[in-house]
Scaffold this motif. Structure first.
Motif, PDB file in Angstrom:
ATOM      1  N   PRO A 143       0.766  -1.404   0.228  1.00  0.00           N
ATOM      2  CA  PRO A 143       0.014  -0.101  -0.205  1.00  0.00           C
ATOM      3  C   PRO A 143       0.847   1.180  -0.250  1.00  0.00           C
ATOM      4  CG  PRO A 143       0.189  -0.888   2.201  1.00  0.00           C
ATOM      5  CD  PRO A 143       0.770  -1.982   1.467  1.00  0.00           C
ATOM      6  N   HIS A 144       0.314   2.516  -0.769  1.00  0.00           N
ATOM      7  CA  HIS A 144       0.767   3.752  -0.527  1.00  0.00           C
ATOM      8  C   HIS A 144       0.297   4.656   0.312  1.00  0.00           C
ATOM      9  CE1 HIS A 144       2.602   1.842  -3.981  1.00  0.00           C
ATOM     10  NE2 HIS A 144       1.400   1.827  -4.858  1.00  0.00           N
ATOM     11  N   ALA A 145       0.795   5.776   0.533  1.00  0.00           N
ATOM     12  CA  ALA A 145      -0.039   6.784   1.413  1.00  0.00           C
ATOM     13  C   ALA A 145      -0.983   7.395   0.196  1.00  0.00           C
ATOM     14  CB  ALA A 145       1.145   7.994   1.817  1.00  0.00           C
ATOM     15  N   SER A 146      -0.798   7.438  -0.969  1.00  0.00           N
ATOM     16  CA  SER A 146      -1.708   7.977  -1.936  1.00  0.00           C
ATOM     17  C   SER A 146      -1.462   7.291  -3.082  1.00  0.00           C
ATOM     18  CB  SER A 146      -1.066   9.243  -2.537  1.00  0.00           C
ATOM     19  OG  SER A 146      -1.911   9.948  -3.364  1.00  0.00           O
ATOM     20  N   SER A 147      -2.719   6.763  -3.620  1.00  0.00           N
ATOM     21  CA  SER A 147      -2.974   5.960  -4.911  1.00  0.00           C
ATOM     22  C   SER A 147      -2.450   6.634  -6.112  1.00  0.00           C
ATOM     23  CB  SER A 147      -4.294   5.695  -4.908  1.00  0.00           C
ATOM     24  OG  SER A 147      -4.990   6.694  -5.433  1.00  0.00           O
ATOM     25  N   ALA A 148      -2.318   7.863  -6.028  1.00  0.00           N
ATOM     26  CA  ALA A 148      -1.867   8.683  -7.068  1.00  0.00           C
ATOM     27  C   ALA A 148      -0.490   8.212  -7.802  1.00  0.00           C
ATOM     28  CB  ALA A 148      -1.827  10.216  -6.890  1.00  0.00           C
ATOM     29  N   LEU A 149       0.386   7.674  -6.868  1.00  0.00           N
ATOM     30  CA  LEU A 149       1.712   7.377  -7.256  1.00  0.00           C
ATOM     31  C   LEU A 149       1.668   6.318  -8.177  1.00  0.00           C
ATOM     32  CD1 LEU A 149       4.765   6.904  -6.571  1.00  0.00           C
ATOM     33  CD2 LEU A 149       4.250   5.276  -4.809  1.00  0.00           C
ATOM     34  N   SER A 150       0.846   5.291  -8.061  1.00  0.00           N
ATOM     35  CA  SER A 150       0.954   4.150  -9.079  1.00  0.00           C
ATOM     36  C   SER A 150      -0.334   4.422 -10.091  1.00  0.00           C
ATOM     37  CB  SER A 150       0.377   2.865  -8.258  1.00  0.00           C
ATOM     38  OG  SER A 150      -0.768   2.905  -7.537  1.00  0.00           O
ATOM     39  N   LEU A 151      -1.358   5.024  -9.686  1.00  0.00           N
ATOM     40  CA  LEU A 151      -2.447   5.067 -10.788  1.00  0.00           C
ATOM     41  C   LEU A 151      -2.381   6.176 -11.679  1.00  0.00           C
ATOM     42  CD1 LEU A 151      -5.433   3.935  -8.493  1.00  0.00           C
ATOM     43  CD2 LEU A 151      -4.069   2.299  -9.967  1.00  0.00           C
ATOM     44  N   ASP A 152      -1.798   7.283 -11.235  1.00  0.00           N
ATOM     45  CA  ASP A 152      -1.753   8.504 -12.119  1.00  0.00           C
ATOM     46  C   ASP A 152      -0.844   8.061 -13.463  1.00  0.00           C
ATOM     47  OD1 ASP A 152      -3.168  10.144 -10.664  1.00  0.00           O
ATOM     48  OD2 ASP A 152      -1.322  11.593 -10.001  1.00  0.00           O
ATOM     49  N   PRO A 153       0.150   7.210 -13.308  1.00  0.00           N
ATOM     50  CA  PRO A 153       0.975   6.851 -14.771  1.00  0.00           C
ATOM     51  C   PRO A 153       0.154   6.041 -15.585  1.00  0.00           C
ATOM     52  CG  PRO A 153       2.524   6.872 -12.652  1.00  0.00           C
ATOM     53  CD  PRO A 153       1.062   7.091 -12.235  1.00  0.00           C
ATOM     54  N   LEU A 154      -0.796   5.165 -15.132  1.00  0.00           N
ATOM     55  CA  LEU A 154      -1.829   4.476 -15.670  1.00  0.00           C
ATOM     56  C   LEU A 154      -2.677   5.352 -16.376  1.00  0.00           C
ATOM     57  CD1 LEU A 154      -2.994   1.692 -16.849  1.00  0.00           C
ATOM     58  CD2 LEU A 154      -4.107   1.533 -14.372  1.00  0.00           C
ATOM     59  N   GLY A 155      -3.436   6.193 -15.804  1.00  0.00           N
ATOM     60  CA  GLY A 155      -4.366   7.010 -16.431  1.00  0.00           C
ATOM     61  C   GLY A 155      -3.578   8.017 -17.520  1.00  0.00           C
ATOM     62  N   ASP A 156      -2.451   8.238 -17.200  1.00  0.00           N
ATOM     63  CA  ASP A 156      -1.739   9.197 -18.086  1.00  0.00           C
ATOM     64  C   ASP A 156      -1.302   8.377 -19.491  1.00  0.00           C
ATOM     65  OD1 ASP A 156      -1.965  11.445 -16.285  1.00  0.00           O
ATOM     66  OD2 ASP A 156       0.215  11.155 -15.631  1.00  0.00           O
ATOM     67  N   ALA A 157      -1.116   7.307 -19.348  1.00  0.00           N
ATOM     68  CA  ALA A 157      -0.737   6.364 -20.618  1.00  0.00           C
ATOM     69  C   ALA A 157      -1.823   6.102 -21.388  1.00  0.00           C
ATOM     70  CB  ALA A 157      -0.068   5.018 -20.346  1.00  0.00           C
ATOM     71  N   ILE A 158      -3.027   6.111 -20.659  1.00  0.00           N
ATOM     72  CA  ILE A 158      -4.418   5.776 -21.524  1.00  0.00           C
ATOM     73  C   ILE A 158      -4.553   7.056 -22.243  1.00  0.00           C
ATOM     74  CG2 ILE A 158      -6.630   5.196 -21.420  1.00  0.00           C
ATOM     75  CD1 ILE A 158      -6.255   3.351 -19.070  1.00  0.00           C
ATOM     76  N   ASP A 159      -4.472   8.115 -21.466  1.00  0.00           N
ATOM     77  CA  ASP A 159      -4.929   9.375 -21.977  1.00  0.00           C
ATOM     78  C   ASP A 159      -3.871   9.848 -23.114  1.00  0.00           C
ATOM     79  OD1 ASP A 159      -6.804   9.825 -20.070  1.00  0.00           O
ATOM     80  OD2 ASP A 159      -5.500  11.182 -18.851  1.00  0.00           O
ATOM     81  N   GLN A 160      -2.598   9.283 -23.358  1.00  0.00           N
ATOM     82  CA  GLN A 160      -1.738   9.769 -24.084  1.00  0.00           C
ATOM     83  C   GLN A 160      -1.895   8.619 -25.428  1.00  0.00           C
ATOM     84  OE1 GLN A 160       1.876   9.842 -21.807  1.00  0.00           O
ATOM     85  NE2 GLN A 160       1.048  11.457 -20.728  1.00  0.00           N
ATOM     86  N   ALA A 161      -2.699   7.542 -25.286  1.00  0.00           N
ATOM     87  CA  ALA A 161      -2.597   6.667 -26.408  1.00  0.00           C
ATOM     88  C   ALA A 161      -2.904   7.097 -27.529  1.00  0.00           C
ATOM     89  CB  ALA A 161      -3.553   5.598 -26.036  1.00  0.00           C
ATOM     90  N   SER A 162      -2.467   6.833 -28.727  1.00  0.00           N
ATOM     91  CA  SER A 162      -2.768   7.395 -30.224  1.00  0.00           C
ATOM     92  C   SER A 162      -3.255   6.437 -31.100  1.00  0.00           C
ATOM     93  CB  SER A 162      -1.350   7.869 -30.808  1.00  0.00           C
ATOM     94  OG  SER A 162      -0.586   6.803 -30.927  1.00  0.00           O
ATOM     95  N   ASP A 163      -3.472   5.153 -30.638  1.00  0.00           N
ATOM     96  CA  ASP A 163      -3.979   4.175 -31.516  1.00  0.00           C
ATOM     97  C   ASP A 163      -4.736   3.153 -31.043  1.00  0.00           C
ATOM     98  OD1 ASP A 163      -2.223   5.365 -33.653  1.00  0.00           O
ATOM     99  OD2 ASP A 163      -1.575   3.611 -34.507  1.00  0.00           O
ATOM    100  N   ALA A 164      -4.468   2.686 -29.903  1.00  0.00           N
ATOM    101  CA  ALA A 164      -5.292   1.494 -29.324  1.00  0.00           C
ATOM    102  C   ALA A 164      -5.113   1.467 -27.892  1.00  0.00           C
ATOM    103  CB  ALA A 164      -5.001   0.296 -30.054  1.00  0.00           C
ATOM    104  N   VAL A 165      -6.206   0.877 -27.222  1.00  0.00           N
ATOM    105  CA  VAL A 165      -6.217   0.535 -25.788  1.00  0.00           C
ATOM    106  C   VAL A 165      -6.917  -0.840 -25.514  1.00  0.00           C
ATOM    107  CG1 VAL A 165      -6.908   1.165 -23.168  1.00  0.00           C
ATOM    108  CG2 VAL A 165      -5.914   2.981 -24.871  1.00  0.00           C
TER     109      VAL A 165
END
Length: 581
Positions: free
Chosen positions: A370-392
């Motif tokens: 566990p983390h003090a804040s989930s942003a540590l792990s989940l922000d990079p995932l959300g950002d990767a989906i947001d930055q996808a150009s072709d497929a998810v």
């Protein structure tokens, strides 16, 4: 040609092979399909063979008896006579051996006389080596197809499929440790490479007197896994979840802890739930105290985890990765209540396995909760989906329970973007196929078993409990910038802040393709069944639509089978182009 795909275009006909994990995705495209195109024939020449064998279809243009009787689920129609009316197909050979597979794809035509004629033909080789990166990383999946024709094909003749399935898998999780395992070949088939990897690690340690094993376990009722751990004696340390039902006196987790306390010693067996759950599923093998290989991922050491659910496992033999997991285990074993404050839980750990001057391995990122804040792990995932150009593409077991956070926001916005996206989730009442427009179609295997015609009625529903347990997201698999997020994490805000879990980011197109093909395999399996369920449930008397291949418009008077794939901007058009180019 890269070592994980091969492609060729000839006279406007394109064929592309993609290497999966013990499977191959074949993609096709045709620039200007002629009206008499009725699909694609696929043949395969296996390593060591001189002959091509056609892949088989389950349906055909016509039958020598009524369709409900002729279509019994068996793959019995050669694609040379019953071509595939899809622009992609996943071939899963019964055995994947070392060497080169050669695939032959043909455009198949049907002139006005109704006779099939072969057209443009392409042959392409590909290596389906079952290990992704030798000495660094191997990826494995469970089969997850108890509700399938492939499962039915392997049930002994004359045996009721549902009765057989219920004998195979205990109906209650707490009965697992007492459940006899009598169908060795079926368990091996269902467990596929993921479970084979689990037993390989266990056997590696058993066979080496200087080796020890550290284990994180969540669901734990697979008796053969427990027996091997018992055989290690004092060479084992284990942390077993004790949250909720797992903490009950009669649970398999409690009974396993008691048995391992007897074999390994009380000081080597710990129970914990961190701040919520001990949700890791991890094996760490050490030699003389030094970690040398680690297995992780979503596969629980349980009957359903190994033999019913769709799951993945990753086996790392890279020293830095093994060492990192060893440090995580030591910290959790000593003081799980303080893990959130440990430096191990406060950053992403980056390991580049590329050897100088080569492209020997992927770039790896690990995040431990566990983390003090989930942003540590989940922000990079959300950002990767947001930055996808072709497929998810994604398989997220409990997506319906995620109602906030970066993943919820990114997936919600994904449906509004012009990207190719497919997903599968799971829920208590059935499986949800997440379609490109954001809507979902639920698949109830029990409904199909009760009302659907053959071949669906003969399928086993898979018993109670969820069936899709993967937790992975694939971004832009078709590009060099491809990424995969995977691991044991449920990808929720609450889980990342309370549970002991691992999330892995892999920057590598070869691995991304492996996960993308697995996502497609699961999606297609469920999407077809959701379409059938809808057809049956809306037809008052549960009469099935005819299961026939479509002949050309000049013969049938109906639109060509491929017309929807050429509607500009449509999901089917994107599908056709994405996997063939």
């Amino acid at each position: 040609m890269a070592d994980f795909y091969n492609t060729q275009t000839l006279d406007g006909f394109t064929m592309k092979l993609w290497r999966g994990e013990r499977m191959c995705l074949i993609g096709f495209d045709v620039d200007n399909p002629p009206p008499d195109l009725v699909g694609f024939a696929i043949e395969c020449r296996f390593p060591g063979s001189t002959d091509f064998k056609p892949l088989l279809n389950r349906i055909a243009f016509a039958y020598d008896k009524p369709a409900p009787d002729a279509v019994d689920g068996t793959r019995k129609f050669s694609s040379l006579q019953a071509p595939f009316q899809k622009f992609r197909w996943v071939h899963v050979p019964r055995e994947v051996t070392q060497g080169t597979f050669v695939y032959r794809g043909r455009m198949m035509h049907m002139p006005s006389d109704g006779q099939l004629v072969a057209g443009t033909t392409i042959e392409l080789p590909i290596d389906l080596d079952p290990t992704s990166y030798e000495g660094i990383l191997d990826v494995g999946f469970t089969r997850g197809f108890t509700s399938s024709q492939a499962f039915v094909d392997r049930v002994p003749a004359g045996v009721d499929v549902s009765a057989y399935g219920k004998r195979l898998i205990p109906s209650k999780g707490k009965d697992g440790l007492d459940h006899p395992k009598t169908e060795t070949a079926m368990y091996q088939w269902l467990g596929f490479e993921a479970v084979a990897m689990i037993f390989k690690v266990l056997d590696d340690v058993l066979q080496q007197p200087d080796a020890t094993l550290d284990v994180f376990a969540y669901d734990f009722n697979e008796p053969d896994i427990l027996a091997r751990m018992e055989a290690l004696g004092e060479r084992l340390r284990i942390i077993i979840d004790d949250a909720g039902d797992h903490g009950a006196a009669d649970s398999c987790e409690t009974r396993a802890a008691q048995r391992l306390t007897a074999s390994a010693g009380a000081g080597r067996v710990k129970r914990t739930h961190f701040n919520g759950l001990q949700h890791h599923k991890v094996l760490i093998a050490r030699r003389n105290g030094q970690p040398w290989q680690v297995l992780c991922g979503s596969t629980n050491f349980s009957f359903r985890g190994c033999y019913v659910q769709n799951n993945n496992a990753l086996l790392f033999q890279q020293p830095d990765v093994a060492q990192l997991f060893g440090q995580v285990f030591d910290a959790a074993f000593d003081a799980p209540e303080h893990f959130k404050a440990d430096a191990l839980a406060q950053q992403w750990h980056v390991i580049d396995t590329t050897i100088a001057g080569t492209t020997a391995g992927p770039r790896l990122h690990f995040c431990f909760s566990p983390h003090a804040s989930s942003a540590l792990s989940l922000d990079p995932l959300g950002d990767a989906i947001d930055q996808a150009s072709d497929a998810v593409l994604f398989n997220i077991a409990f997506l319906n329970q995620i109602t906030s956070g970066p993943l919820y926001r990114a997936i919600s916005q994904l449906y509004q973007r012009p990207l190719f996206n497919y997903g599968v989730s799971d829920k208590a009442s059935g499986m949800a196929v997440i379609k490109p427009d954001g809507t979902s179609a639920e698949v109830d295997f029990a409904y199909l078993a009760k009302y659907a015609p053959e071949p669906f009625r003969s399928e086993w529903s898979g018993g109670s409990g969820i069936s899709v347990h993967n937790k992975f997201v694939v971004v832009d698999f078709n590009l060099p910038s491809a990424k995969v997020f995977t691991g044991s994490s449920n990808l929720s805000v609450s889980g990342e802040e309370k549970n002991g879990d691992h999330l892995i980011l892999i920057e590598d197109q070869k691995i991304a393709v492996v996960y993308a093909i697995q996502a497609l395999l699961i999606f297609d399996h469920l999407h077809f069944r959701s379409a059938m369920q809808q057809a049956f449930s809306t037809s008052g008397n549960h009469q099935a639509p005819p299961l026939l291949l479509r002949k050309p418009t000049a013969i049938s008077g109906r639109p060509a089978w491929f017309e929807d794939y050429y509607v500009a901007g449509s999901q089917k058009a994107n599908d056709r182009r994405l996997f063939a180019h």
